[in-house]
Motif scaffolding. Structure first.
Motif, mmCIF file in Angstrom:
data_model
loop_
_atom_site.group_PDB
_atom_site.id
_atom_site.type_symbol
_atom_site.label_atom_id
_atom_site.label_comp_id
_atom_site.label_asym_id
_atom_site.label_seq_id
_atom_site.Cartn_x
_atom_site.Cartn_y
_atom_site.Cartn_z
ATOM 1 N N ARG A 54 53.525 55.098 68.513
ATOM 2 C CA ARG A 54 54.493 54.450 67.624
ATOM 3 C C ARG A 54 53.841 54.122 66.273
ATOM 4 O O ARG A 54 54.454 54.302 65.216
ATOM 5 N N SER A 55 52.618 53.643 66.310
ATOM 6 C CA SER A 55 51.919 53.331 65.061
ATOM 7 C C SER A 55 51.639 54.595 64.250
ATOM 8 O O SER A 55 51.766 54.602 63.017
ATOM 9 N N LEU A 56 51.248 55.661 64.937
ATOM 10 C CA LEU A 56 51.005 56.929 64.244
ATOM 11 C C LEU A 56 52.287 57.437 63.595
ATOM 12 O O LEU A 56 52.270 57.924 62.465
ATOM 13 N N ASP A 57 53.394 57.316 64.322
ATOM 14 C CA ASP A 57 54.660 57.800 63.784
ATOM 15 C C ASP A 57 55.006 57.072 62.488
ATOM 16 O O ASP A 57 55.399 57.700 61.492
ATOM 17 N N ARG A 58 54.859 55.763 62.478
ATOM 18 C CA ARG A 58 55.181 54.989 61.266
ATOM 19 C C ARG A 58 54.219 55.313 60.127
ATOM 20 O O ARG A 58 54.605 55.319 58.959
ATOM 21 N N THR A 59 52.973 55.596 60.480
ATOM 22 C CA THR A 59 51.971 55.902 59.460
ATOM 23 C C THR A 59 52.201 57.268 58.834
ATOM 24 O O THR A 59 52.039 57.453 57.618
ATOM 25 N N LEU A 60 52.600 58.242 59.652
ATOM 26 C CA LEU A 60 52.712 59.627 59.194
ATOM 27 C C LEU A 60 54.093 59.991 58.657
ATOM 28 O O LEU A 60 54.250 61.002 57.972
ATOM 29 N N ALA A 61 55.098 59.173 58.974
ATOM 30 C CA ALA A 61 56.482 59.532 58.640
ATOM 31 C C ALA A 61 56.686 59.783 57.152
ATOM 32 O O ALA A 61 57.452 60.673 56.758
ATOM 33 N N VAL A 116 41.426 63.025 67.596
ATOM 34 C CA VAL A 116 42.113 64.310 67.475
ATOM 35 C C VAL A 116 43.039 64.324 66.270
ATOM 36 O O VAL A 116 43.030 65.272 65.462
ATOM 37 N N VAL A 117 43.857 63.289 66.108
ATOM 38 C CA VAL A 117 44.825 63.274 65.004
ATOM 39 C C VAL A 117 44.128 63.152 63.661
ATOM 40 O O VAL A 117 44.505 63.825 62.686
ATOM 41 N N GLN A 118 43.118 62.311 63.576
ATOM 42 C CA GLN A 118 42.412 62.165 62.303
ATOM 43 C C GLN A 118 41.753 63.474 61.873
ATOM 44 O O GLN A 118 41.754 63.817 60.678
ATOM 45 N N ALA A 119 41.214 64.212 62.845
ATOM 46 C CA ALA A 119 40.588 65.496 62.521
ATOM 47 C C ALA A 119 41.624 66.563 62.194
ATOM 48 O O ALA A 119 41.392 67.441 61.353
ATOM 49 N N ALA A 120 42.783 66.487 62.851
ATOM 50 C CA ALA A 120 43.819 67.508 62.646
ATOM 51 C C ALA A 120 44.626 67.274 61.383
ATOM 52 O O ALA A 120 45.203 68.228 60.826
#
Length: 217
Positions: free
Chosen positions: A161-168, A117-121
Motif C-alpha cells: 500500500r505504501s509503495l502504491d501511494r509512493t509510485l502512483a 527488489v523494487v528500489q533496484a527495479a
C-alpha cells in the motif's frame, strides 16, 4: 500487448504459472530465486511457452547481491513492465517458541526483500509499470503455529500500500493479491488459477485501482 516481467522468489507454484502466462504473450521473463535447478526447470518452461528467459540465483535477503542481480537482468531485458514479488518464509513455530531473531530473519525475506527488489527495479520502470505481490489470508487470519508467516503477510500488504501511494504519481501502481485459501494441485486455488487472479489484479483499471485485492476462488 507483450510485457517484460521480473519475478523475485520464482518457483514451480504460483510464480511459475504467472511466468508462463506472460511468456505465452512473448514478453521477456527474468527470474530470481535461490535454487538453481528450480530456476533451470522454470526457464525451460518459459522458453517452451515462447519467451526469452533470464535467470539469476540469489539469496533475496542479501541486499547487495539482490540489487546487483535485479540490475543485471533488467539491463538485459531493457525495461520492466511488471515486477512480481513472491517469497515468504514458512517456519512452524508458535509465538512462545519463535525467537526475535527468527522472526526478523523471516520478515527480512518476506517483506524487507521487496524494498530491495523494487528500489533496484525502479530505474527500469516507467508509466504503466506494475508491482505485484503474492499475499495470503495469514495477513489477517494468522495461524499461531506458524506465527512469523502472518507477520510477513501483514507487513507485505502494508508495504505494498505504501509503495502504491509512493509510485502512483509516476504512473506506476502496486497491488497485493490476498489468497484466501490453501494452494492445491486442482480447483480454484491451483497455481494457474491464482496466477490468473494476479494477472487480473495487475491489469485492473487505474481509475478504480485497489492496492489489495482478495482472491477467494
Amino acid at each position: 500487448m507483450t510485457r517484460n516481467v521480473l519475478i523475485a522468489g520464482a518457483g514451480p507454484g504460483v510464480s511459475g504459472s504467472l511466468a508462463r502466462l506472460y511468456a505465452a504473450e512473448g514478453g521477456r521473463v527474468a527470474l530470481l530465486g535461490a535454487d538453481e535447478q528450480v530456476l533451470a526447470d522454470l526457464r525451460a518452461d518459459v522458453e517452451a511457452a515462447g519467451a526469452e528467459a533470464l535467470t539469476a540465483v540469489v539469496d533475496l535477503t542479501d541486499d547487495a547481491a539482490t540489487r546487483a542481480a535485479v540490475t543485471r537482468l533488467a539491463e538485459q531485458v531493457g525495461h520492466l513492465d511488471v515486477v512480481h514479488f513472491n517469497p515468504s518464509a514458512y517456519r512452524e513455530k508458535d509465538p512462545l517458541s519463535l525467537t526475535p531473531d527468527e522472526l526478523l530473519d523471516d520478515v527480512r525475506l518476506g517483506v524487507g526483500a521487496l524494498l530491495t527488489v523494487v528500489q533496484a527495479a525502479r530505474p527500469f520502470m516507467g508509466p504503466g509499470g506494475r508491482v505485484s505481490a503474492t499475499g495470503s489470508m495469514a495477513a489477517d487470519t494468522p495461524w499461531h503455529g506458524a506465527a512469523s508467516l502472518g507477520v510477513q503477510k501483514a507487513g507485505l500488504q502494508n508495504l505494498v500500500r505504501s509503495l502504491d501511494r509512493t509510485l502512483a504519481g509516476d504512473g506506476i501502481r502496486a497491488v497485493s493479491v490476498t489468497v484466501r485459501g490453501l494452494l492445491a494441485k486442482e480447483g480454484p486455488f491451483a497455481p494457474d488459477n491464482v496466477a490468473a487472479a494476479l494477472r487480473a489484479a495487475i491489469d485492473q483499471d487505474e481509475d478504480s485501482w485497489q492496492a489489495e485485492v482478495p482472491y477467494s476462488g
